[in-house]
Motif scaffolding. Structure first.
Motif, mmCIF file in Angstrom:
data_model
loop_
_atom_site.group_PDB
_atom_site.id
_atom_site.type_symbol
_atom_site.label_atom_id
_atom_site.label_comp_id
_atom_site.label_asym_id
_atom_site.label_seq_id
_atom_site.Cartn_x
_atom_site.Cartn_y
_atom_site.Cartn_z
ATOM 1 N N LEU A 173 118.329 -8.303 -24.319
ATOM 2 C CA LEU A 173 117.847 -9.070 -25.473
ATOM 3 C C LEU A 173 116.441 -8.650 -25.885
ATOM 4 C CD1 LEU A 173 118.943 -12.696 -24.416
ATOM 5 C CD2 LEU A 173 120.097 -11.186 -26.048
ATOM 6 N N ILE A 174 115.729 -7.994 -24.990
ATOM 7 C CA ILE A 174 114.332 -7.630 -25.239
ATOM 8 C C ILE A 174 114.252 -6.360 -26.076
ATOM 9 C CG2 ILE A 174 112.145 -6.987 -24.153
ATOM 10 C CD1 ILE A 174 113.048 -8.590 -21.712
ATOM 11 N N PRO A 175 113.494 -6.389 -27.154
ATOM 12 C CA PRO A 175 113.369 -5.190 -28.003
ATOM 13 C C PRO A 175 112.656 -4.061 -27.273
ATOM 14 C CG PRO A 175 111.786 -6.866 -28.662
ATOM 15 C CD PRO A 175 112.708 -7.520 -27.680
ATOM 16 N N GLU A 176 113.116 -2.833 -27.490
ATOM 17 C CA GLU A 176 112.492 -1.682 -26.852
ATOM 18 C C GLU A 176 111.131 -1.414 -27.483
ATOM 19 O OE1 GLU A 176 114.644 1.876 -26.267
ATOM 20 O OE2 GLU A 176 116.546 0.885 -25.835
ATOM 21 N N SER A 177 110.220 -0.914 -26.664
ATOM 22 C CA SER A 177 108.871 -0.613 -27.159
ATOM 23 C C SER A 177 108.288 0.549 -26.376
ATOM 24 C CB SER A 177 107.966 -1.843 -27.002
ATOM 25 O OG SER A 177 106.629 -1.520 -27.328
ATOM 26 N N LYS A 178 107.507 1.368 -27.054
ATOM 27 C CA LYS A 178 106.850 2.495 -26.393
ATOM 28 C C LYS A 178 105.505 2.076 -25.804
ATOM 29 C CE LYS A 178 108.918 5.871 -29.553
ATOM 30 N NZ LYS A 178 108.639 6.927 -30.566
ATOM 31 N N VAL A 179 105.105 0.839 -26.090
ATOM 32 C CA VAL A 179 103.822 0.337 -25.605
ATOM 33 C C VAL A 179 103.983 -0.196 -24.181
ATOM 34 C CG1 VAL A 179 101.968 -1.328 -25.982
ATOM 35 C CG2 VAL A 179 103.134 -0.286 -27.938
ATOM 36 N N GLU A 413 111.635 2.481 -19.944
ATOM 37 C CA GLU A 413 113.078 2.271 -19.992
ATOM 38 C C GLU A 413 113.808 3.452 -20.616
ATOM 39 O OE1 GLU A 413 116.323 -1.059 -21.559
ATOM 40 O OE2 GLU A 413 114.258 -1.104 -22.269
ATOM 41 N N VAL A 414 113.223 4.036 -21.655
ATOM 42 C CA VAL A 414 113.873 5.167 -22.328
ATOM 43 C C VAL A 414 113.999 6.353 -21.376
ATOM 44 C CG1 VAL A 414 113.699 6.828 -24.219
ATOM 45 C CG2 VAL A 414 113.051 4.448 -24.597
ATOM 46 N N THR A 415 112.930 6.624 -20.635
ATOM 47 C CA THR A 415 112.971 7.717 -19.656
ATOM 48 C C THR A 415 113.973 7.402 -18.551
ATOM 49 O OG1 THR A 415 110.648 8.225 -20.083
ATOM 50 C CG2 THR A 415 111.591 9.092 -18.046
ATOM 51 N N GLN A 416 113.966 6.156 -18.089
ATOM 52 C CA GLN A 416 114.892 5.746 -17.035
ATOM 53 C C GLN A 416 116.345 5.937 -17.469
ATOM 54 O OE1 GLN A 416 115.354 1.461 -16.038
ATOM 55 N NE2 GLN A 416 114.703 2.030 -13.976
ATOM 56 N N GLY A 432 118.445 6.138 -11.720
ATOM 57 C CA GLY A 432 117.438 6.064 -12.766
ATOM 58 C C GLY A 432 116.071 6.521 -12.290
ATOM 59 N N ASN A 433 115.980 6.864 -10.996
ATOM 60 C CA ASN A 433 114.727 7.359 -10.422
ATOM 61 C C ASN A 433 114.783 8.878 -10.271
ATOM 62 O OD1 ASN A 433 113.868 4.684 -10.096
ATOM 63 N ND2 ASN A 433 114.838 4.549 -8.081
#
Length: 451
Positions: A173-179, A413-416, A432-433
Protein backbone atom coordinates in the motif's frame (compact mmCIF):
# COMPACT_ATOMS: atom_id res chain seq x y z
CA UNK A 1 1.94 -35.67 33.03
CA UNK A 2 5.52 -35.39 34.18
CA UNK A 3 6.13 -31.84 35.44
CA UNK A 4 9.18 -30.01 34.07
CA UNK A 5 10.34 -26.60 33.01
CA UNK A 6 11.63 -26.25 29.49
CA UNK A 7 13.10 -23.40 27.46
CA UNK A 8 12.21 -23.37 23.76
CA UNK A 9 13.08 -21.15 20.81
CA UNK A 10 10.27 -18.65 20.12
CA UNK A 11 8.80 -18.30 16.65
CA UNK A 12 5.30 -17.51 15.39
CA UNK A 13 2.83 -16.99 12.50
CA UNK A 14 -0.91 -16.69 11.60
CA UNK A 15 -3.55 -18.73 9.53
CA UNK A 16 -6.27 -21.09 10.80
CA UNK A 17 -6.64 -24.49 9.13
CA UNK A 18 -10.09 -26.01 9.17
CA UNK A 19 -9.03 -29.20 7.43
CA UNK A 20 -6.40 -30.08 10.02
CA UNK A 21 -9.02 -30.99 12.61
CA UNK A 22 -9.65 -34.36 10.98
CA UNK A 23 -6.45 -35.90 12.31
CA UNK A 24 -6.74 -38.77 14.74
CA UNK A 25 -6.11 -37.88 18.41
CA UNK A 26 -3.89 -40.91 18.83
CA UNK A 27 -1.54 -39.56 16.14
CA UNK A 28 -1.26 -36.11 17.71
CA UNK A 29 0.35 -36.95 21.06
CA UNK A 30 2.79 -37.25 22.67
CA UNK A 31 4.35 -33.97 21.54
CA UNK A 32 8.06 -33.66 22.30
CA UNK A 33 9.68 -30.25 22.58
CA UNK A 34 13.31 -30.16 23.72
CA UNK A 35 13.38 -32.08 27.03
CA UNK A 36 9.66 -32.12 27.73
CA UNK A 37 6.89 -34.44 26.58
CA UNK A 38 3.24 -33.36 26.43
CA UNK A 39 1.19 -36.55 26.63
CA UNK A 40 -2.24 -35.08 25.86
CA UNK A 41 -3.96 -31.87 24.80
CA UNK A 42 -4.15 -29.41 27.71
CA UNK A 43 -7.66 -28.35 28.70
CA UNK A 44 -6.61 -25.59 31.07
CA UNK A 45 -3.64 -23.26 30.50
CA UNK A 46 -2.25 -20.18 32.20
CA UNK A 47 -0.34 -17.70 30.05
CA UNK A 48 2.16 -15.45 31.79
CA UNK A 49 3.85 -14.32 28.56
CA UNK A 50 1.91 -11.56 26.79
CA UNK A 51 3.69 -12.52 23.56
CA UNK A 52 2.47 -16.12 23.78
CA UNK A 53 -0.98 -14.80 24.70
CA UNK A 54 -0.91 -12.97 21.35
CA UNK A 55 -0.26 -16.29 19.62
CA UNK A 56 -2.89 -18.27 21.56
CA UNK A 57 -5.51 -15.64 20.69
CA UNK A 58 -4.46 -15.65 17.04
CA UNK A 59 -4.67 -19.44 16.80
CA UNK A 60 -8.12 -19.60 18.41
CA UNK A 61 -7.20 -21.20 21.74
CA UNK A 62 -8.90 -18.55 23.90
CA UNK A 63 -11.37 -20.95 25.55
CA UNK A 64 -8.53 -22.95 27.06
CA UNK A 65 -6.96 -19.94 28.79
CA UNK A 66 -7.95 -20.12 32.47
CA UNK A 67 -5.51 -17.53 33.80
CA UNK A 68 -3.24 -14.72 32.61
CA UNK A 69 -0.60 -12.36 33.96
CA UNK A 70 -1.28 -8.66 34.46
CA UNK A 71 0.80 -7.96 31.33
CA UNK A 72 -1.54 -9.98 29.09
CA UNK A 73 -3.82 -7.07 28.24
CA UNK A 74 -5.27 -8.40 24.98
CA UNK A 75 -8.93 -7.40 24.72
CA UNK A 76 -9.97 -10.94 23.75
CA UNK A 77 -8.89 -12.33 27.15
CA UNK A 78 -9.70 -9.31 29.32
CA UNK A 79 -12.31 -11.36 31.21
CA UNK A 80 -9.83 -14.11 32.17
CA UNK A 81 -8.66 -14.24 35.80
CA UNK A 82 -5.28 -12.69 36.54
CA UNK A 83 -2.54 -14.39 38.57
CA UNK A 84 -0.17 -11.47 39.19
CA UNK A 85 2.80 -10.23 37.19
CA UNK A 86 4.52 -12.39 34.60
CA UNK A 87 7.86 -12.30 36.40
CA UNK A 88 6.44 -12.88 39.88
CA UNK A 89 3.04 -14.61 39.65
CA UNK A 90 0.88 -15.51 42.65
CA UNK A 91 1.42 -19.21 43.32
CA UNK A 92 -1.84 -19.59 45.28
CA UNK A 93 -3.89 -18.12 42.44
CA UNK A 94 -2.16 -20.41 39.96
CA UNK A 95 -2.80 -23.47 42.12
CA UNK A 96 -6.48 -22.59 42.41
CA UNK A 97 -6.83 -22.76 38.63
CA UNK A 98 -5.15 -26.20 38.32
CA UNK A 99 -3.48 -25.58 34.93
CA UNK A 100 -2.22 -28.41 32.73
CA UNK A 101 0.39 -26.09 31.16
CA UNK A 102 1.85 -22.68 32.00
CA UNK A 103 3.37 -20.55 29.23
CA UNK A 104 6.09 -18.11 30.33
CA UNK A 105 8.92 -16.00 28.93
CA UNK A 106 12.55 -17.10 29.14
CA UNK A 107 13.45 -14.11 31.32
CA UNK A 108 11.34 -15.29 34.24
CA UNK A 109 13.57 -15.32 37.36
CA UNK A 110 15.04 -18.72 38.13
CA UNK A 111 13.65 -18.53 41.65
CA UNK A 112 10.09 -18.21 40.34
CA UNK A 113 10.56 -21.03 37.86
CA UNK A 114 11.88 -23.28 40.62
CA UNK A 115 8.82 -22.57 42.78
CA UNK A 116 6.47 -23.47 39.93
CA UNK A 117 8.49 -26.58 39.18
CA UNK A 118 8.51 -27.75 42.78
CA UNK A 119 4.75 -27.19 42.94
CA UNK A 120 4.34 -29.76 40.17
CA UNK A 121 3.41 -27.52 37.25
CA UNK A 122 4.46 -28.00 33.63
CA UNK A 123 6.02 -24.70 32.60
CA UNK A 124 7.12 -24.04 29.02
CA UNK A 125 9.25 -20.93 28.48
CA UNK A 126 10.00 -19.31 25.15
CA UNK A 127 12.90 -17.20 23.93
CA UNK A 128 11.81 -14.34 21.61
CA UNK A 129 12.26 -15.09 17.92
CA UNK A 130 15.03 -13.30 16.08
CA UNK A 131 13.48 -13.64 12.61
CA UNK A 132 10.14 -14.05 10.85
CA UNK A 133 10.92 -17.73 10.22
CA UNK A 134 11.58 -18.02 13.95
CA UNK A 135 8.14 -16.56 14.63
CA UNK A 136 6.64 -19.22 12.35
CA UNK A 137 8.42 -21.92 14.34
CA UNK A 138 7.01 -20.61 17.60
CA UNK A 139 3.45 -20.52 16.32
CA UNK A 140 3.99 -24.11 15.24
CA UNK A 141 5.38 -25.15 18.64
CA UNK A 142 2.61 -23.43 20.60
CA UNK A 143 0.03 -24.96 18.27
CA UNK A 144 1.56 -28.43 18.69
CA UNK A 145 1.32 -28.17 22.50
CA UNK A 146 -2.30 -27.03 22.33
CA UNK A 147 -3.74 -29.27 19.59
CA UNK A 148 -1.19 -31.91 18.62
CA UNK A 149 1.89 -32.45 16.50
CA UNK A 150 -0.01 -32.47 13.19
CA UNK A 151 -3.22 -30.49 13.69
CA UNK A 152 -1.85 -27.93 16.13
CA UNK A 153 1.42 -27.35 14.34
CA UNK A 154 -0.44 -26.83 11.07
CA UNK A 155 -2.78 -24.33 12.72
CA UNK A 156 0.17 -22.41 14.12
CA UNK A 157 2.25 -22.40 10.96
CA UNK A 158 -0.70 -21.36 8.82
CA UNK A 159 -1.48 -18.53 11.23
CA UNK A 160 2.14 -17.43 10.89
CA UNK A 161 1.85 -17.46 7.11
CA UNK A 162 -1.23 -15.24 7.29
CA UNK A 163 0.70 -12.80 9.48
CA UNK A 164 3.49 -12.64 6.92
CA UNK A 165 1.10 -12.25 3.98
CA UNK A 166 -0.81 -9.50 5.77
CA UNK A 167 2.38 -7.55 6.42
CA UNK A 168 3.39 -7.93 2.77
CA UNK A 169 -0.05 -6.68 1.72
CA UNK A 170 0.32 -3.63 3.96
CA UNK A 171 3.75 -2.86 2.49
CA UNK A 172 2.29 -2.86 -1.01
CA UNK A 173 0.00 0.00 0.00
CA UNK A 174 3.00 2.29 0.51
CA UNK A 175 3.97 4.42 -2.50
CA UNK A 176 7.46 3.82 -3.86
CA UNK A 177 10.00 6.59 -3.38
CA UNK A 178 13.64 7.17 -4.26
CA UNK A 179 14.07 9.27 -1.13
CA UNK A 180 15.73 7.50 1.79
CA UNK A 181 13.47 7.50 4.87
CA UNK A 182 15.06 6.94 8.28
CA UNK A 183 13.35 6.11 11.57
CA UNK A 184 13.79 4.48 14.98
CA UNK A 185 11.91 3.34 18.08
CA UNK A 186 13.07 4.50 21.52
CA UNK A 187 12.06 3.02 24.87
CA UNK A 188 13.18 6.05 26.88
CA UNK A 189 14.61 9.56 26.62
CA UNK A 190 18.12 8.19 27.12
CA UNK A 191 18.08 6.63 23.68
CA UNK A 192 17.53 2.96 24.57
CA UNK A 193 16.38 1.64 21.20
CA UNK A 194 14.79 -1.17 19.26
CA UNK A 195 17.58 -2.76 17.22
CA UNK A 196 17.33 -3.73 13.57
CA UNK A 197 18.09 -7.44 14.14
CA UNK A 198 14.71 -8.37 15.65
CA UNK A 199 11.35 -9.03 13.91
CA UNK A 200 9.86 -5.88 15.42
CA UNK A 201 13.00 -3.92 14.55
CA UNK A 202 12.63 -5.09 10.97
CA UNK A 203 9.11 -3.67 10.73
CA UNK A 204 10.70 -0.52 9.34
CA UNK A 205 11.59 -2.46 6.19
CA UNK A 206 7.85 -2.92 5.57
CA UNK A 207 7.56 0.88 5.80
CA UNK A 208 10.20 1.22 3.05
CA UNK A 209 12.32 2.90 5.71
CA UNK A 210 15.62 2.21 7.44
CA UNK A 211 15.89 1.50 11.16
CA UNK A 212 18.95 3.56 12.08
CA UNK A 213 19.49 1.70 15.37
CA UNK A 214 21.89 -1.03 14.31
CA UNK A 215 22.65 -4.17 16.27
CA UNK A 216 26.19 -4.62 17.48
CA UNK A 217 26.79 -0.99 18.39
CA UNK A 218 28.30 -0.68 21.89
CA UNK A 219 25.96 0.84 24.49
CA UNK A 220 28.30 3.76 25.14
CA UNK A 221 28.35 4.56 21.42
CA UNK A 222 24.66 3.97 20.69
CA UNK A 223 23.45 7.52 21.30
CA UNK A 224 26.25 9.08 19.27
CA UNK A 225 25.38 6.71 16.42
CA UNK A 226 21.72 7.70 16.74
CA UNK A 227 22.61 11.37 16.68
CA UNK A 228 24.79 10.92 13.62
CA UNK A 229 22.01 9.05 11.79
CA UNK A 230 19.57 11.85 12.74
CA UNK A 231 16.32 9.93 11.93
CA UNK A 232 13.43 11.71 10.26
CA UNK A 233 10.90 9.86 12.41
CA UNK A 234 11.14 8.88 16.07
CA UNK A 235 8.64 6.43 17.52
CA UNK A 236 8.75 6.00 21.29
CA UNK A 237 7.02 4.36 24.23
CA UNK A 238 4.01 5.92 25.95
CA UNK A 239 5.04 8.85 28.14
CA UNK A 240 8.42 9.37 26.46
CA UNK A 241 7.52 11.88 23.74
CA UNK A 242 7.37 14.97 25.99
CA UNK A 243 10.70 14.07 27.58
CA UNK A 244 12.36 13.75 24.17
CA UNK A 245 10.85 17.01 22.90
CA UNK A 246 12.17 18.88 25.97
CA UNK A 247 15.54 17.13 26.16
CA UNK A 248 18.75 19.01 25.35
CA UNK A 249 20.12 15.75 23.95
CA UNK A 250 17.52 15.66 21.17
CA UNK A 251 17.06 19.35 20.41
CA UNK A 252 19.04 19.19 17.14
CA UNK A 253 17.33 16.05 15.83
CA UNK A 254 15.33 16.53 12.61
CA UNK A 255 12.43 14.51 14.03
CA UNK A 256 12.20 16.89 17.01
CA UNK A 257 12.54 20.06 14.93
CA UNK A 258 9.87 18.84 12.51
CA UNK A 259 7.67 17.46 15.30
CA UNK A 260 7.87 13.94 13.88
CA UNK A 261 7.95 12.18 17.26
CA UNK A 262 5.12 9.72 17.92
CA UNK A 263 4.13 7.48 20.82
CA UNK A 264 3.30 3.79 20.37
CA UNK A 265 3.14 1.30 23.23
CA UNK A 266 6.23 -0.87 23.60
CA UNK A 267 3.85 -3.82 24.06
CA UNK A 268 3.25 -3.78 20.30
CA UNK A 269 6.96 -4.36 19.71
CA UNK A 270 7.59 -6.94 22.43
CA UNK A 271 4.76 -9.25 21.35
CA UNK A 272 5.26 -11.55 18.39
CA UNK A 273 1.72 -12.22 17.25
CA UNK A 274 -1.10 -10.01 15.99
CA UNK A 275 0.52 -7.02 17.69
CA UNK A 276 3.18 -6.90 14.95
CA UNK A 277 0.46 -6.15 12.40
CA UNK A 278 -1.09 -3.56 14.70
CA UNK A 279 2.27 -1.81 15.14
CA UNK A 280 2.90 -1.82 11.39
CA UNK A 281 -0.59 -0.47 10.67
CA UNK A 282 -0.18 2.35 13.20
CA UNK A 283 3.20 3.38 11.77
CA UNK A 284 1.89 3.37 8.20
CA UNK A 285 -0.99 5.65 9.18
CA UNK A 286 1.49 8.05 10.80
CA UNK A 287 4.19 8.07 8.12
CA UNK A 288 1.88 7.77 5.10
CA UNK A 289 -1.42 9.52 6.03
CA UNK A 290 -2.57 9.42 2.41
CA UNK A 291 -2.59 5.61 2.44
CA UNK A 292 -6.06 4.20 3.03
CA UNK A 293 -6.17 1.14 5.29
CA UNK A 294 -9.40 -0.74 5.85
CA UNK A 295 -10.36 -0.15 9.50
CA UNK A 296 -11.25 -3.84 9.80
CA UNK A 297 -8.53 -5.97 11.41
CA UNK A 298 -5.91 -6.51 8.64
CA UNK A 299 -5.60 -10.24 9.34
CA UNK A 300 -9.35 -10.79 9.35
CA UNK A 301 -9.52 -8.75 6.16
CA UNK A 302 -6.95 -11.00 4.52
CA UNK A 303 -8.83 -14.13 5.56
CA UNK A 304 -12.12 -12.60 4.42
CA UNK A 305 -10.50 -11.81 1.09
CA UNK A 306 -9.43 -15.44 0.79
CA UNK A 307 -12.99 -16.63 1.46
CA UNK A 308 -14.42 -14.18 -1.08
CA UNK A 309 -11.84 -15.25 -3.64
CA UNK A 310 -12.75 -18.89 -3.08
CA UNK A 311 -16.45 -18.06 -3.48
CA UNK A 312 -15.76 -16.12 -6.67
CA UNK A 313 -13.68 -18.97 -8.06
CA UNK A 314 -16.49 -21.45 -7.33
CA UNK A 315 -18.97 -19.22 -9.13
CA UNK A 316 -16.55 -18.82 -12.00
CA UNK A 317 -16.12 -22.58 -12.23
CA UNK A 318 -19.90 -23.13 -12.39
CA UNK A 319 -20.26 -20.48 -15.08
CA UNK A 320 -17.34 -21.95 -16.96
CA UNK A 321 -18.95 -25.40 -16.88
CA UNK A 322 -22.11 -24.10 -18.55
CA UNK A 323 -20.12 -22.14 -21.09
CA UNK A 324 -17.92 -25.15 -21.82
CA UNK A 325 -20.93 -27.21 -22.84
CA UNK A 326 -22.03 -24.49 -25.23
CA UNK A 327 -18.51 -23.96 -26.50
CA UNK A 328 -17.95 -27.66 -27.26
CA UNK A 329 -20.86 -27.63 -29.70
CA UNK A 330 -19.47 -24.57 -31.41
CA UNK A 331 -15.97 -26.01 -31.35
CA UNK A 332 -17.00 -29.05 -33.31
CA UNK A 333 -18.45 -26.83 -36.05
CA UNK A 334 -15.40 -24.58 -36.31
CA UNK A 335 -12.68 -27.19 -35.81
CA UNK A 336 -12.67 -28.35 -39.42
CA UNK A 337 -12.17 -24.85 -40.81
CA UNK A 338 -9.51 -24.00 -38.24
CA UNK A 339 -7.53 -27.18 -38.95
CA UNK A 340 -6.73 -26.03 -42.47
CA UNK A 341 -5.76 -22.60 -41.24
CA UNK A 342 -3.66 -24.05 -38.41
CA UNK A 343 -1.65 -26.26 -40.74
CA UNK A 344 -0.65 -23.24 -42.80
CA UNK A 345 0.10 -21.22 -39.68
CA UNK A 346 2.13 -24.05 -38.12
CA UNK A 347 4.82 -23.89 -40.77
CA UNK A 348 5.08 -20.11 -40.44
CA UNK A 349 5.18 -20.32 -36.62
CA UNK A 350 7.89 -22.96 -36.70
CA UNK A 351 10.02 -20.73 -38.90
CA UNK A 352 9.40 -17.72 -36.62
CA UNK A 353 10.25 -19.70 -33.47
CA UNK A 354 13.47 -20.92 -35.02
CA UNK A 355 14.41 -17.35 -35.83
CA UNK A 356 13.48 -16.25 -32.27
CA UNK A 357 15.56 -19.00 -30.71
CA UNK A 358 18.57 -18.04 -32.82
CA UNK A 359 18.10 -14.38 -31.83
CA UNK A 360 17.82 -15.35 -28.14
CA UNK A 361 20.93 -17.47 -28.37
CA UNK A 362 22.81 -14.59 -29.94
CA UNK A 363 21.58 -12.18 -27.25
CA UNK A 364 22.63 -14.54 -24.44
CA UNK A 365 26.08 -14.92 -25.85
CA UNK A 366 26.57 -11.13 -25.71
CA UNK A 367 26.76 -11.09 -21.90
CA UNK A 368 30.28 -10.20 -20.87
CA UNK A 369 31.99 -10.31 -17.50
CA UNK A 370 32.16 -7.07 -15.53
CA UNK A 371 35.32 -6.52 -13.48
CA UNK A 372 34.37 -3.14 -12.00
CA UNK A 373 33.55 -4.64 -8.58
CA UNK A 374 36.26 -6.34 -6.55
CA UNK A 375 34.24 -9.14 -4.95
CA UNK A 376 35.35 -10.67 -1.65
CA UNK A 377 33.84 -13.65 0.17
CA UNK A 378 32.63 -11.49 3.05
CA UNK A 379 30.96 -8.92 0.77
CA UNK A 380 27.23 -8.57 1.48
CA UNK A 381 24.66 -5.90 0.55
CA UNK A 382 21.07 -5.70 1.79
CA UNK A 383 18.07 -3.39 2.06
CA UNK A 384 18.99 -0.08 3.70
CA UNK A 385 22.71 -0.15 2.83
CA UNK A 386 24.29 2.95 1.27
CA UNK A 387 27.65 2.32 -0.42
CA UNK A 388 29.53 3.31 -3.56
CA UNK A 389 29.89 -0.37 -4.48
CA UNK A 390 26.11 -0.63 -4.66
CA UNK A 391 26.23 1.80 -7.59
CA UNK A 392 28.33 -0.80 -9.40
CA UNK A 393 25.72 -3.44 -8.60
CA UNK A 394 22.98 -1.17 -9.94
CA UNK A 395 25.00 -0.50 -13.10
CA UNK A 396 25.46 -4.24 -13.62
CA UNK A 397 21.77 -4.93 -13.04
CA UNK A 398 20.92 -2.23 -15.58
CA UNK A 399 23.30 -3.76 -18.14
CA UNK A 400 21.56 -7.11 -17.62
CA UNK A 401 18.11 -5.55 -18.00
CA UNK A 402 16.87 -5.81 -14.39
CA UNK A 403 17.27 -2.20 -13.25
CA UNK A 404 16.20 1.07 -14.83
CA UNK A 405 16.46 3.71 -12.12
CA UNK A 406 18.97 6.26 -10.90
CA UNK A 407 22.18 4.64 -9.63
CA UNK A 408 22.28 6.27 -6.20
CA UNK A 409 24.20 3.69 -4.19
CA UNK A 410 21.16 3.21 -1.92
CA UNK A 411 19.94 -0.38 -1.61
CA UNK A 412 16.22 0.35 -1.57
CA UNK A 413 13.13 -1.59 -2.56
CA UNK A 414 13.69 -1.13 -6.29
CA UNK A 415 17.22 -2.54 -6.05
CA UNK A 416 16.00 -5.36 -3.82
CA UNK A 417 13.32 -6.33 -6.36
CA UNK A 418 15.86 -6.18 -9.20
CA UNK A 419 18.20 -8.51 -7.30
CA UNK A 420 15.33 -10.93 -6.62
CA UNK A 421 14.44 -10.94 -10.31
CA UNK A 422 18.08 -11.68 -11.20
CA UNK A 423 18.23 -14.46 -8.61
CA UNK A 424 15.02 -16.00 -9.93
CA UNK A 425 16.19 -15.93 -13.55
CA UNK A 426 19.54 -17.42 -12.56
CA UNK A 427 18.06 -20.10 -10.27
CA UNK A 428 19.49 -18.67 -7.04
CA UNK A 429 17.76 -18.34 -3.67
CA UNK A 430 15.50 -15.30 -3.97
CA UNK A 431 16.64 -13.51 -0.82
CA UNK A 432 16.85 -10.06 -2.38
CA UNK A 433 20.28 -9.70 -0.78
CA UNK A 434 23.60 -9.57 -2.62
CA UNK A 435 25.75 -12.30 -1.10
CA UNK A 436 29.02 -13.68 -2.47
CA UNK A 437 27.33 -16.28 -4.67
CA UNK A 438 24.89 -13.77 -6.18
CA UNK A 439 27.57 -11.15 -6.83
CA UNK A 440 30.00 -13.65 -8.36
CA UNK A 441 27.42 -14.87 -10.87
CA UNK A 442 26.02 -11.39 -11.52
CA UNK A 443 29.39 -9.98 -12.60
CA UNK A 444 30.41 -13.07 -14.60
CA UNK A 445 29.87 -13.89 -18.26
CA UNK A 446 27.52 -16.69 -17.15
CA UNK A 447 24.94 -14.22 -15.82
CA UNK A 448 21.56 -14.59 -17.48
CA UNK A 449 20.11 -11.31 -18.71
CA UNK A 450 16.47 -10.35 -18.25
CA UNK A 451 13.97 -11.41 -20.86
Amino acid sequence: MFKKIVALALAAGMVLSATACNSSRSEEYPVKLANITISKAPDRVIVLSDSIADILVSCGFIKKIEGRSDECTQEEISGVKTVGSKLKPDLEKISALSPDVIFADSDMPKEQLTKLNESGFTVITFVPATSMSGISDLFGNVGAVMAGETTGREIGEERAETLSVTMDDLQRLIPESKVLVTACYLYDEKGTSLKDDTPSGKLFEYLNAVNVCKAGVADDEAFNALKLANPQYIFCDIGVKDKIMKSELFKDFSAVKNKQVYELSSELFSRQGNSLVEALTDMIEIMYPSVSINPEDPIKRTESSKAETSKAETSKAETSKAETSKAETSKAETSKAETSKAETSKAETSKAETSKAETSKATTSKVKADTSLKITKDMFFEFGDIKDDIKKVQNRLEALGYFNEEKSGYYGEVTQKAVKAFQKANKLTQSGNCDYKTLTLMFSAKAKAAG
